[in-house]
Design an enzyme around this catalytic site. Structure first.
Site, PDB file in Angstrom:
ATOM      1  N   LEU A 235      84.188 -23.389 -53.511  1.00  0.00           N
ATOM      2  CA  LEU A 235      83.469 -22.261 -54.125  1.00  0.00           C
ATOM      3  C   LEU A 235      82.099 -22.731 -54.628  1.00  0.00           C
ATOM      4  CD1 LEU A 235      86.230 -20.397 -56.183  1.00  0.00           C
ATOM      5  CD2 LEU A 235      85.791 -20.437 -53.724  1.00  0.00           C
TER       6      LEU A 235
ATOM      7  N   ALA B 116      79.244 -20.215 -54.964  1.00  0.00           N
ATOM      8  CA  ALA B 116      78.382 -19.030 -54.939  1.00  0.00           C
ATOM      9  C   ALA B 116      77.639 -18.800 -56.249  1.00  0.00           C
ATOM     10  CB  ALA B 116      79.217 -17.790 -54.613  1.00  0.00           C
TER      11      ALA B 116
ATOM     12  N   ARG C  98      74.308 -22.117 -67.146  1.00  0.00           N
ATOM     13  CA  ARG C  98      74.030 -23.116 -68.189  1.00  0.00           C
ATOM     14  C   ARG C  98      73.111 -24.247 -67.720  1.00  0.00           C
ATOM     15  NH1 ARG C  98      80.248 -23.705 -69.584  1.00  0.00           N
ATOM     16  NH2 ARG C  98      80.304 -22.835 -67.485  1.00  0.00           N
TER      17      ARG C  98
ATOM     18  N   GLY D  44      83.998 -13.448 -59.839  1.00  0.00           N
ATOM     19  CA  GLY D  44      85.064 -14.340 -60.280  1.00  0.00           C
ATOM     20  C   GLY D  44      85.586 -15.236 -59.165  1.00  0.00           C
TER      21      GLY D  44
ATOM     22  N   ASN E 268      78.411 -28.520 -65.821  1.00  0.00           N
ATOM     23  CA  ASN E 268      77.974 -27.197 -66.263  1.00  0.00           C
ATOM     24  C   ASN E 268      76.535 -27.166 -66.743  1.00  0.00           C
ATOM     25  OD1 ASN E 268      80.481 -25.655 -65.911  1.00  0.00           O
ATOM     26  ND2 ASN E 268      81.279 -27.116 -67.393  1.00  0.00           N
TER      27      ASN E 268
ATOM     28  N   ALA F  27      42.976 -58.592 -41.880  1.00  0.00           N
ATOM     29  CA  ALA F  27      42.906 -57.711 -43.049  1.00  0.00           C
ATOM     30  C   ALA F  27      42.119 -56.447 -42.731  1.00  0.00           C
ATOM     31  CB  ALA F  27      42.248 -58.449 -44.208  1.00  0.00           C
TER      32      ALA F  27
ATOM     33  N   ALA G 110      35.533 -59.518 -36.013  1.00  0.00           N
ATOM     34  CA  ALA G 110      35.569 -58.801 -37.294  1.00  0.00           C
ATOM     35  C   ALA G 110      34.658 -57.579 -37.234  1.00  0.00           C
ATOM     36  CB  ALA G 110      35.136 -59.733 -38.427  1.00  0.00           C
TER      37      ALA G 110
END
Ligand code: UD1
Ligand code: CA
Length: 461
Positions: A11, A13, A18, A88, A238, A391, A434
């Protein structure tokens, strides 16, 4: 394992009021994974026939997170049930009735906000249920001063009678310390008619899944319980303080196990490693390191402070120096990376390759014993063996519209500050001066210098 086919229903959904969040609760992360990913990965270890997930709030995001949590094979067993309005936990399960009618066997039901439940605990519930012939079996735990949990009501001889939600409890019932952590196994054929009997005549005006066992007993069907001795494992989240506390606990367990398995973790308090990360013996993890996702590190490595590794595969004897970030990349072994290097999008270092200070490697493969020690960007590049990248070398891979590849063959020496304007290929044994800007391929064993670079002369050897 259970003889009956097992189906799982999770579940997920609810919004999780909180959490005080715009984001659905199951999308909040514990470590680097959302809660829904934790429960799905655990459920998958039971090898269920089907995994049903009830979604509602932010269903698109929750479905995407659920799909991402499982491999393709397990993902094909995933089904989503939409619960438009959250009326519920019983209503949520009822939303799956059509799907369940087409299914036989047992159904394991739990909530998406209980991320550290172990698969062994779920298996034990399923096994006890299927061997008992119960219509429902549920886990119970004991907690002193339990907060908002359903209470387990028993008769004088200790037989289970019903679950009463805290808000519906009499003071006597509220004092009961045996409570419902929310893990149930149902016989599907017995569950469906019991769901039809639920009513919202209670303090919250909701259809409670917790009323199902009582209806089954009334219909003369057996209901069993299984007392679990580690209440923390089954805790639901929660709010955000519970989320942080749980992450702390999970992290502690993960680090503990790694140390017992031979990994040195110098400061466990400041080290963040996801559960499931594998690390070989005698690897040393310095303070303030973060390792996340599907990551595997070999033996005898050393990971220095402030490094952040996500979905990495690192072979043996690798050194990751301070402040390096490595994402979705692979190191073959005997590599050194950093300090302050960034490897990402399938960067791959072959054995003994070295990537040094302030070097970024994106979607590139770097050959054996090749070195890029300082201040360079290598993107969409294939670099051969024993190459030296001077580099401040840059593969100029983006022309404003498209990305282009750079190929650097074996034994090349790229001079400092060379711009390699892709697409471009530098032939085996070649060299650049370079500051060159290379806009054309360089043949093997030659030297290219200048802006734009011109081929000057053959190199020696
Ligand atoms: C529930 C149990 C309670 C138990 C507790 C354990 C019920 C009625 N009560 O209470 O006995 O002690 O869990 O943590 O089941 N959800 C939906 N759709 C809905 C309602 C909820 O999908 O319509 C999901 C939520 O997203 C959540 C889970 O079900 O993941 C649990 O819901 P929640 O409201 O947190 O139940 P609790 O009040 O904690
Ligand atoms: Ca809850």
């Amino acid at each position: 394992m259970a003889k009956n086919p097992v189906n799982v229903l999770i579940l997920a959904a609810g919004l999780g009021t909180r959490m005080k969040s715009d984001q659905a609760k199951v999308l909040h992360k514990l470590g680097s994974r959302p809660l829904i990913a934790h429960v799905l990965r655990t459920a998958a270890r039971l090898d269920p026939d089907r995994i049903l997930v009830v979604v509602g709030h932010q269903s698109e995001q929750v479905m995407a997170a659920a799909r991402a949590a499982l491999d393709e094979e397990m993902g094909s067993r995933l089904r989503f049930i939409h619960q438009a309005e959250q009326r519920g936990t019983g209503h949520a399960v009822k939303c799956a009735a059509d799907e369940l009618r087409a299914t036989s066997g047992d159904l394991l039901v739990f909530y998406g906000d209980t991320p550290i439940v172990r698969s062994e605990t779920l298996s034990r519930l399923v096994d006890q249920h299927s061997s008992s012939g119960n219509a429902a079996t549920l886990i119970t735990i004991r907690l002193d001063n339990p907060p908002a949990y359903g209470r387990i009501i028993r008769d004088q001889s200790g037989r289970f009678l019903k679950i009463v939600e805290q808000r519906d409890c009499t003071p006597e019932q509220a004092a009961i310390t045996e409570i419902n952590p929310g893990f149930y196994c149902f016989n599907i054929a017995a569950l469906l008619p019991a769901l039809d009997q639920l009513s919202p005549q209670n303090a919250q005006g909701e259809y409670y899944l917790t009323d199902v066992p009582e209806h089954m007993l009334t219909a003369g069907l057996p209901v069993g319980t299984l007392l679990h001795d580690d209440p923390h494992e089954l805790e639901g989240i929660n709010n955000r303080t519970e989320l942080a506390a749980m992450w702390r606990r999970l992290r502690h367990e993960t680090l503990q196990q790694l140390m017992l398995d031979g990994v040195t973790i110098i400061d466990p308090e400041s080290t963040y490693i996801d559960d499931g990360v594998e690390i070989g013996r005698d690897t040393i993890i310095h303070p303030q390191v973060i390792i996340e996702g599907e990551s595997r590190l070999g033996s005898h490595c050393e990971i220095h402070s402030w490094s952040h590794l996500i979905n990495v595969e690192i072979g043996d004897h690798c050194h990751i120096l301070n402040g390096s970030v490595i994402t979705n990349s692979r190191l073959a072994g005997h590599n050194s990376v950093g300090p302050f290097a960034h490897l990402r999008m399938n960067a791959e270092l072959m054995e003994e390759a070295i990537v040094g200070n302030f070097v970024e490697v994106k979607k590139s493969s770097i050959g054996r014993k090749t070195k890029a020690m300082h201040l360079s960007y290598l993107g969409d590049a294939t670099v051969g063996e024993r190459v030296n990248i001077g580099a401040a070398t840059v593969t100029c891979n983006y022309d404003g519209k498209q990305k282009h590849p750079t190929i650097i063959e074996d034994d090349v020496k790229i001079g400092s500050d060379t711009m390699l304007v892709a697409p471009v290929r530098v032939g085996k044994g070649a060299m650049t001066g370079a500051g060159s800007v290379v806009i054309e391929d360089i043949p093997p064993d030659s030297l290219a210098v200048g802006v734009p670079a011109k081929v000057k002369k053959r190199t020696v050897g």
